[in-house]
Design an enzyme around this catalytic site. Structure first.
Site, short mmCIF file in Angstrom:
data_model
loop_
_atom_site.label_atom_id
_atom_site.label_comp_id
_atom_site.label_asym_id
_atom_site.label_seq_id
_atom_site.Cartn_x
_atom_site.Cartn_y
_atom_site.Cartn_z
N TYR A 26 46.88 58.66 -19.83
CA TYR A 26 48.27 59.03 -20.08
C TYR A 26 48.62 59.28 -21.55
O TYR A 26 49.77 59.57 -21.86
CB TYR A 26 49.20 57.94 -19.51
CG TYR A 26 48.95 57.69 -18.03
CD1 TYR A 26 49.11 58.73 -17.11
CD2 TYR A 26 48.54 56.44 -17.56
CE1 TYR A 26 48.87 58.51 -15.75
CE2 TYR A 26 48.30 56.23 -16.21
CZ TYR A 26 48.46 57.27 -15.32
OH TYR A 26 48.22 57.06 -13.98
N ASP A 83 62.54 62.66 1.11
CA ASP A 83 63.69 62.99 1.96
C ASP A 83 64.96 63.17 1.14
O ASP A 83 65.81 64.01 1.46
CB ASP A 83 63.89 61.92 3.04
CG ASP A 83 62.86 62.01 4.16
OD1 ASP A 83 62.08 62.98 4.19
OD2 ASP A 83 62.84 61.10 5.02
N SER A 85 48.44 63.04 -15.96
CA SER A 85 46.98 63.12 -15.75
C SER A 85 46.68 64.17 -14.68
O SER A 85 47.58 64.61 -13.95
CB SER A 85 46.44 61.75 -15.31
OG SER A 85 46.96 61.41 -14.03
N ALA A 141 53.42 56.60 -9.04
CA ALA A 141 52.72 56.08 -7.84
C ALA A 141 53.45 56.44 -6.54
O ALA A 141 52.82 56.56 -5.48
CB ALA A 141 52.57 54.57 -7.95
N ARG A 177 40.86 62.31 -10.10
CA ARG A 177 40.85 60.85 -10.08
C ARG A 177 40.54 60.34 -8.67
O ARG A 177 39.84 61.00 -7.93
CB ARG A 177 42.20 60.34 -10.63
CG ARG A 177 42.45 60.81 -12.08
CD ARG A 177 43.76 60.34 -12.63
NE ARG A 177 43.81 58.88 -12.71
CZ ARG A 177 44.92 58.20 -12.96
NH1 ARG A 177 46.06 58.85 -13.18
NH2 ARG A 177 44.89 56.89 -13.01
N GLU A 236 57.27 69.15 -9.73
CA GLU A 236 56.54 67.86 -9.76
C GLU A 236 55.57 67.90 -10.94
O GLU A 236 54.76 68.83 -11.05
CB GLU A 236 55.78 67.72 -8.43
CG GLU A 236 54.86 66.52 -8.34
CD GLU A 236 54.05 66.52 -7.03
OE1 GLU A 236 54.38 67.29 -6.09
OE2 GLU A 236 53.06 65.77 -6.97
N ARG A 273 49.98 52.07 -21.74
CA ARG A 273 49.36 52.06 -20.42
C ARG A 273 48.21 53.06 -20.34
O ARG A 273 48.42 54.26 -20.53
CB ARG A 273 50.44 52.46 -19.40
CG ARG A 273 49.95 52.62 -18.01
CD ARG A 273 51.01 53.29 -17.12
NE ARG A 273 50.49 53.36 -15.79
CZ ARG A 273 50.88 54.23 -14.88
NH1 ARG A 273 51.84 55.10 -15.15
NH2 ARG A 273 50.34 54.22 -13.69
N HIS A 278 52.69 65.70 -13.30
CA HIS A 278 51.83 64.54 -13.53
C HIS A 278 51.16 64.70 -14.88
O HIS A 278 50.65 65.79 -15.20
CB HIS A 278 50.76 64.41 -12.44
CG HIS A 278 51.37 64.25 -11.10
ND1 HIS A 278 51.96 63.08 -10.68
CD2 HIS A 278 51.54 65.13 -10.08
CE1 HIS A 278 52.46 63.25 -9.48
NE2 HIS A 278 52.23 64.48 -9.09
N HIS A 313 52.39 59.24 -4.00
CA HIS A 313 51.39 59.08 -2.94
C HIS A 313 51.89 58.21 -1.79
O HIS A 313 51.12 57.84 -0.92
CB HIS A 313 50.13 58.46 -3.56
CG HIS A 313 49.79 59.02 -4.91
ND1 HIS A 313 49.47 60.35 -5.10
CD2 HIS A 313 49.79 58.45 -6.16
CE1 HIS A 313 49.25 60.56 -6.40
NE2 HIS A 313 49.45 59.44 -7.06
N PRO A 369 57.73 54.85 -11.42
CA PRO A 369 57.31 53.50 -11.83
C PRO A 369 56.17 53.50 -12.84
O PRO A 369 55.26 54.33 -12.78
CB PRO A 369 56.86 52.85 -10.51
CG PRO A 369 56.56 53.99 -9.60
CD PRO A 369 57.52 55.09 -9.99
N ASN A 370 56.27 52.54 -13.73
CA ASN A 370 55.26 52.26 -14.77
C ASN A 370 55.23 53.29 -15.90
O ASN A 370 54.52 53.10 -16.88
CB ASN A 370 53.85 52.12 -14.16
CG ASN A 370 53.77 50.97 -13.18
OD1 ASN A 370 54.14 49.85 -13.52
ND2 ASN A 370 53.36 51.23 -11.95
N ASN A 383 58.42 63.21 -12.22
CA ASN A 383 57.09 62.61 -12.11
C ASN A 383 57.28 61.36 -11.25
O ASN A 383 57.69 60.31 -11.76
CB ASN A 383 56.53 62.24 -13.49
CG ASN A 383 55.13 61.66 -13.37
OD1 ASN A 383 54.67 61.32 -12.28
ND2 ASN A 383 54.44 61.56 -14.49
C1 DQA Z 1 50.91 60.00 -12.52
C2 DQA Z 1 49.70 59.96 -11.58
C3 DQA Z 1 49.92 58.94 -10.47
O1 DQA Z 1 48.80 58.92 -9.60
C4 DQA Z 1 50.08 57.56 -11.07
O2 DQA Z 1 50.35 56.61 -10.05
C5 DQA Z 1 51.11 57.52 -12.14
C6 DQA Z 1 51.24 58.62 -13.07
C7 DQA Z 1 50.67 60.94 -13.73
O3 DQA Z 1 51.66 61.24 -14.40
O4 DQA Z 1 49.55 61.33 -14.00
O5 DQA Z 1 51.76 56.50 -12.33
O6 DQA Z 1 52.03 60.50 -11.81
#
Ligand code: DQA
Length: 144
Positions: free
Chosen positions: A25, A87, A102, A77, A107, A98, A20, A100, A80, A12-13, A74
């Site tokens: 990012y 699953d 950032s 959110a 953080r 995985e 953003r 990320h 977490h 998401p996002n 990735n």
């Molecule tokens: C993220 C880090 C996550 O904590 C955050 O919610 C994201 C992006 C990253 O790529 O750094 O949306 O996964």
């Protein structure tokens, strides 16, 4: 096993990349990141496909439908919070990395917890969009 087909899943996002929180990012859009990965995959002779969703259920459905040999994800959110995506990955037994953009460890405390890291092949965090490329190159090396 030869790895040929890789799916990159963006949570998401991440569709908002480029506008953003650039301090966290960067300035690249998601399409630009996927484009770089496509070109890299071509060089590495791997097939790559991309999927982004803001919906946890849709990501679960996508993972359940995959025939890929490897996933780069990735979970954003959902990293977490999502037992259901964890699953789904465990159920499908498709190895994954995985990623990320950032450094989640520098953080807020809640970002230090991941529902994925212990079942991932590995975790890359804080290398910006280069993290996806690093994951892809690692996957290519598994074939050697
Ligand atoms: C993220 C880090 C996550 O904590 C955050 O919610 C994201 C992006 C990253 O790529 O750094 O949306 O996964």
């Amino acid at each position: 096993m030869k790895i040929k087909n890789i799916t990159v899943i963006h949570g998401p996002n991440l569709n908002l990349l480029g506008q953003r929180e650039p301090d966290h990012y960067g300035n690249q859009t998601l399409d630009e990141i996927d484009d770089v990965l496509s070109k890299e995959a071509d060089k590495l002779n791997l097939n790559i496909s991309f999927y982004q969703s803001n919906s946890e259920a849709e990501i679960v459905n996508k993972i359940q439908s995959l025939k890929s040999d490897f996933i780069i994800i990735n979970p954003a959110a959902f990293t977490h919070s999502s037992v259901s995506i964890r699953d789904a990955l465990a159920a499908m037994k498709i190895p994954f990395i995985e990623v990320h953009i950032s450094n989640v460890f520098s953080r807020e405390d809640f970002r230090k917890e991941s529902f994925f890291s212990d079942i991932a092949i590995g975790v890359i965090s804080g290398l910006g969009s280069e993290g996806y490329c690093a994951a892809l190159n690692y996957v290519a090396k598994l074939n050697k």
